[in-house]
Design a protein around this motif. Sequence first.
Motif, PDB file in Angstrom:
ATOM      1  N   ILE A  58       0.859  -1.190   0.068  1.00 39.40           N
ATOM      2  CA  ILE A  58      -0.116  -0.012  -0.154  1.00 39.40           C
ATOM      3  C   ILE A  58       1.013   1.219   0.152  1.00 39.40           C
ATOM      4  O   ILE A  58       1.578   1.521   0.852  1.00 39.40           O
ATOM      5  CB  ILE A  58      -1.035  -0.171   1.198  1.00 39.40           C
ATOM      6  CG1 ILE A  58      -2.012  -1.249   1.265  1.00 39.40           C
ATOM      7  CG2 ILE A  58      -1.848   1.144   1.304  1.00 39.40           C
ATOM      8  CD1 ILE A  58      -2.655  -1.462   2.227  1.00 39.40           C
ATOM      9  N   GLN A  59       0.632   2.014  -1.115  1.00 39.42           N
ATOM     10  CA  GLN A  59       1.784   3.411  -1.169  1.00 39.42           C
ATOM     11  C   GLN A  59       1.351   4.314  -0.245  1.00 39.42           C
ATOM     12  O   GLN A  59       2.006   4.950   0.311  1.00 39.42           O
ATOM     13  CB  GLN A  59       1.699   3.834  -2.506  1.00 39.42           C
ATOM     14  CG  GLN A  59       2.528   4.659  -2.662  1.00 39.42           C
ATOM     15  CD  GLN A  59       2.391   5.513  -4.517  1.00 39.42           C
ATOM     16  OE1 GLN A  59       1.793   4.902  -5.138  1.00 39.42           O
ATOM     17  NE2 GLN A  59       3.575   6.228  -4.698  1.00 39.42           N
ATOM     18  N   GLN A  60      -0.099   4.433   0.102  1.00 42.34           N
ATOM     19  CA  GLN A  60      -0.638   5.745   0.691  1.00 42.34           C
ATOM     20  C   GLN A  60      -0.610   5.364   2.519  1.00 42.34           C
ATOM     21  O   GLN A  60      -1.199   4.346   2.546  1.00 42.34           O
ATOM     22  CB  GLN A  60      -2.029   6.097   0.302  1.00 42.34           C
ATOM     23  CG  GLN A  60      -2.533   7.371   0.934  1.00 42.34           C
ATOM     24  CD  GLN A  60      -1.971   8.580   0.723  1.00 42.34           C
ATOM     25  OE1 GLN A  60      -1.228   9.161   1.585  1.00 42.34           O
ATOM     26  NE2 GLN A  60      -1.631   9.155  -0.564  1.00 42.34           N
ATOM     27  N   LEU A  61       0.170   5.863   3.054  1.00 37.88           N
ATOM     28  CA  LEU A  61       0.247   5.544   4.512  1.00 37.88           C
ATOM     29  C   LEU A  61      -1.020   5.823   5.189  1.00 37.88           C
ATOM     30  O   LEU A  61      -1.376   4.874   6.198  1.00 37.88           O
ATOM     31  CB  LEU A  61       1.383   6.479   4.968  1.00 37.88           C
ATOM     32  CG  LEU A  61       1.763   6.124   6.639  1.00 37.88           C
ATOM     33  CD1 LEU A  61       2.344   4.586   6.576  1.00 37.88           C
ATOM     34  CD2 LEU A  61       2.854   7.056   7.235  1.00 37.88           C
ATOM     35  N   GLY A  62      -1.911   6.629   4.853  1.00 39.60           N
ATOM     36  CA  GLY A  62      -3.025   6.743   5.624  1.00 39.60           C
ATOM     37  C   GLY A  62      -4.017   5.519   5.380  1.00 39.60           C
ATOM     38  O   GLY A  62      -4.712   5.147   6.212  1.00 39.60           O
ATOM     39  N   ALA A  93      -0.158  -8.004  -4.656  1.00 44.58           N
ATOM     40  CA  ALA A  93      -0.869  -7.063  -5.638  1.00 44.58           C
ATOM     41  C   ALA A  93      -0.339  -5.772  -4.656  1.00 44.58           C
ATOM     42  O   ALA A  93       0.177  -5.626  -3.577  1.00 44.58           O
ATOM     43  CB  ALA A  93      -2.172  -6.985  -5.551  1.00 44.58           C
ATOM     44  N   SER A  94      -0.645  -4.606  -5.335  1.00 43.01           N
ATOM     45  CA  SER A  94      -0.268  -3.299  -4.908  1.00 43.01           C
ATOM     46  C   SER A  94      -1.400  -2.322  -5.311  1.00 43.01           C
ATOM     47  O   SER A  94      -1.979  -2.318  -5.985  1.00 43.01           O
ATOM     48  CB  SER A  94       1.089  -2.751  -5.686  1.00 43.01           C
ATOM     49  OG  SER A  94       2.283  -3.464  -5.271  1.00 43.01           O
ATOM     50  N   GLY A 112      -4.017   6.997  -5.707  1.00 42.77           N
ATOM     51  CA  GLY A 112      -4.827   7.535  -6.966  1.00 42.77           C
ATOM     52  C   GLY A 112      -5.398   6.324  -7.760  1.00 42.77           C
ATOM     53  O   GLY A 112      -5.874   6.471  -8.729  1.00 42.77           O
ATOM     54  N   ALA A 113      -5.211   4.998  -7.416  1.00 46.61           N
ATOM     55  CA  ALA A 113      -5.591   3.838  -8.266  1.00 46.61           C
ATOM     56  C   ALA A 113      -7.094   4.067  -8.505  1.00 46.61           C
ATOM     57  O   ALA A 113      -7.895   4.593  -7.413  1.00 46.61           O
ATOM     58  CB  ALA A 113      -5.384   2.712  -7.421  1.00 46.61           C
ATOM     59  N   PRO A 114      -7.597   3.641  -9.563  1.00 47.87           N
ATOM     60  CA  PRO A 114      -9.055   3.795  -9.950  1.00 47.87           C
ATOM     61  C   PRO A 114      -9.934   2.954  -9.010  1.00 47.87           C
ATOM     62  O   PRO A 114      -9.461   2.043  -8.590  1.00 47.87           O
ATOM     63  CB  PRO A 114      -8.956   3.223 -11.413  1.00 47.87           C
ATOM     64  CG  PRO A 114      -8.059   2.529 -11.479  1.00 47.87           C
ATOM     65  CD  PRO A 114      -6.742   3.156 -10.731  1.00 47.87           C
ATOM     66  N   ASP A 143      -3.309  -6.293  -9.771  1.00 45.21           N
ATOM     67  CA  ASP A 143      -3.173  -7.696 -10.457  1.00 45.21           C
ATOM     68  C   ASP A 143      -4.713  -7.915 -11.008  1.00 45.21           C
ATOM     69  O   ASP A 143      -4.831  -9.018 -11.193  1.00 45.21           O
ATOM     70  CB  ASP A 143      -3.149  -8.590  -9.268  1.00 45.21           C
ATOM     71  CG  ASP A 143      -4.116  -8.708  -8.300  1.00 45.21           C
ATOM     72  OD1 ASP A 143      -5.036  -7.881  -8.231  1.00 45.21           O
ATOM     73  OD2 ASP A 143      -4.073  -9.727  -7.255  1.00 45.21           O
ATOM     74  N   GLY A 144      -5.409  -7.010 -11.264  1.00 45.20           N
ATOM     75  CA  GLY A 144      -6.952  -7.075 -12.103  1.00 45.20           C
ATOM     76  C   GLY A 144      -8.167  -7.500 -11.048  1.00 45.20           C
ATOM     77  O   GLY A 144      -8.992  -7.723 -11.268  1.00 45.20           O
ATOM     78  N   ARG A 145      -7.549  -7.498  -9.816  1.00 50.92           N
ATOM     79  CA  ARG A 145      -8.728  -7.744  -8.749  1.00 50.92           C
ATOM     80  C   ARG A 145      -9.317  -6.647  -8.075  1.00 50.92           C
ATOM     81  O   ARG A 145      -8.901  -5.514  -8.106  1.00 50.92           O
ATOM     82  CB  ARG A 145      -8.249  -8.773  -7.610  1.00 50.92           C
ATOM     83  CG  ARG A 145      -7.895 -10.247  -7.972  1.00 50.92           C
ATOM     84  CD  ARG A 145      -7.178 -10.869  -6.860  1.00 50.92           C
ATOM     85  NE  ARG A 145      -6.674 -12.376  -7.270  1.00 50.92           N
ATOM     86  CZ  ARG A 145      -7.709 -13.349  -7.008  1.00 50.92           C
ATOM     87  NH1 ARG A 145      -9.000 -13.116  -6.594  1.00 50.92           N
ATOM     88  NH2 ARG A 145      -7.320 -14.531  -7.442  1.00 50.92           N
ATOM     89  N   LEU A 146     -10.642  -6.884  -7.739  1.00 48.35           N
ATOM     90  CA  LEU A 146     -11.174  -5.682  -7.043  1.00 48.35           C
ATOM     91  C   LEU A 146     -11.097  -5.816  -5.729  1.00 48.35           C
ATOM     92  O   LEU A 146     -11.735  -6.952  -5.261  1.00 48.35           O
ATOM     93  CB  LEU A 146     -12.677  -5.751  -7.707  1.00 48.35           C
ATOM     94  CG  LEU A 146     -13.496  -4.734  -7.064  1.00 48.35           C
ATOM     95  CD1 LEU A 146     -13.166  -3.212  -7.268  1.00 48.35           C
ATOM     96  CD2 LEU A 146     -15.025  -4.949  -7.481  1.00 48.35           C
TER      97      LEU A 146
END
Length: 500
Positions: free
Chosen positions: A404-408, A432-433, A437-439, A454-457
């Motif tokens: 997870i890029q966003q620490l919050g 996955a990552s 701003g990921a959609p 990885d294409g998962r929701l």
Amino acid sequence: MRPDRTIAGRLGRPSVRALGRLALLAALLLAGYVGSTAGIAAADESGALPTDTYRSHSSGLISRNVYDYAPSVMADGPYRMWWCSQLSGGTVPGDDILYAESTSLGGPFRSPGGGQPWRVFDGTTNGWDQHTCDPSVVRVDGTYYMYYGGSRDGSPDLTQIGVAASTDGLQWHRLNQGQPIIGPAFEVDRANRYGAGQPSVVHLDGLFYLLFTDTTASGALDNGAGQFAWRSADPTFQSGVDVFTATGWQPRTTGNDRSFSVLNGFSVDWQYSDVLRAFIVASNGPNSGGSVLEFLDRDDLRVHPHPDGLLPGTYTEGPALVSKPDKHAAVTSHGECGRIPVDVIQSTGNEPPHTLGHFGFDLLTGRTCGQLTSSQVTALFNGYGIQSPGLPATYITGGRRLQIQQLGVYTAVTGNRVNVSSQTFHQIPYGASLHTGAPAIIAAGRPAGYLLDDGRLWPVADNRLITANNSSVTTVSIRKYDSYPKGPRDCQDNGVTGSC
């Protein structure tokens, strides 16, 4: 309510009247009944596990002047505790299940708002469970399950076991149409007419493992002591049930489900250690000097892979092993694989049981993370947030790393967080990552969800997590939404839906 009217009282107090409960337990230990099982020798003494870092808080966990006992304690950021007591103003007079939490095992435990404990589960006016007690709580894929003992004054059914579910551990609804899931076997008529109760649950490899007492069972001792083990993928234990017998796990029948006691005693709690590949069971000791720890093999509960131990501390009733949400052993604050923190909360005052205290130490396995298999390390940290210098903040779920890029967002979804070495980090497979701003998408009747790389929701129940990630949300059709494979698995309750 008099102490001998409580559920735990009806189990233990007949023995107190006969011999004195502590004297009875001492006699059982000396006779080889507590801490051993018939037909299987204990492990060689060289298998004893050393300990260190003893810690204790003999009081101060809660500030009340009534009985408090039989807790269930979950390490989930704060320590979350459910236990048996009473509060005025309930649906019916009698035993209630209360809730409080704390940032420290030394307490104080307070309600989420900082006040007195909350009543979160009450008895029914006309049902079988007028009195509710002895909770054991586990969380699986975002759903909390609470197993409990219930009884009704004057009922010939004696104590029975029920189960309730919750999305937050606070608001509960009864499962199995509100009916008990396990009742007394009524195979033997004993002086101890308690029935079936004091459940303790662990979730392991998709199955619920349940220990419970039944004083009417053929496999119990003359005083009613004994622990019976069942397992099932069904949390209500109404289908696909295996029971542990003298010959191992077998499909349940009316003739075998209470025939073999895996250990003999009252008021126990268990958890699973991914490092030891064994169950750790805490039970009332031979005297008031502590809790006995027993180790049961993962596959054959007759086998004790390590000799029994004693966790010193004042004891009167109901040890609760502090565990991860799935009732596996927790991880030390430094993310060490070789240490297993064993912490119990139990009543330290008697007649009636009251004054919850905390006692603990670390079991030393002598192993490093590098000496464990990748699957062991992954299981050990599953449900944890891990961080290592120079590497992404990562949530371990479903046996994979979700970076997870966003620490919050990371801090919002990870209740338990530890630092690990880069070697340990890479022992856990990548999944996955989630980039800033990921959609994200949403559909009618469906929660918003991140689209992972990885294409998962990844559906999330708390829209604040979408905002925290600076993600925009696109509305799509239900068909398109449902077409995405869902992930990661083993979602927690901290903003992540349980349907992933």
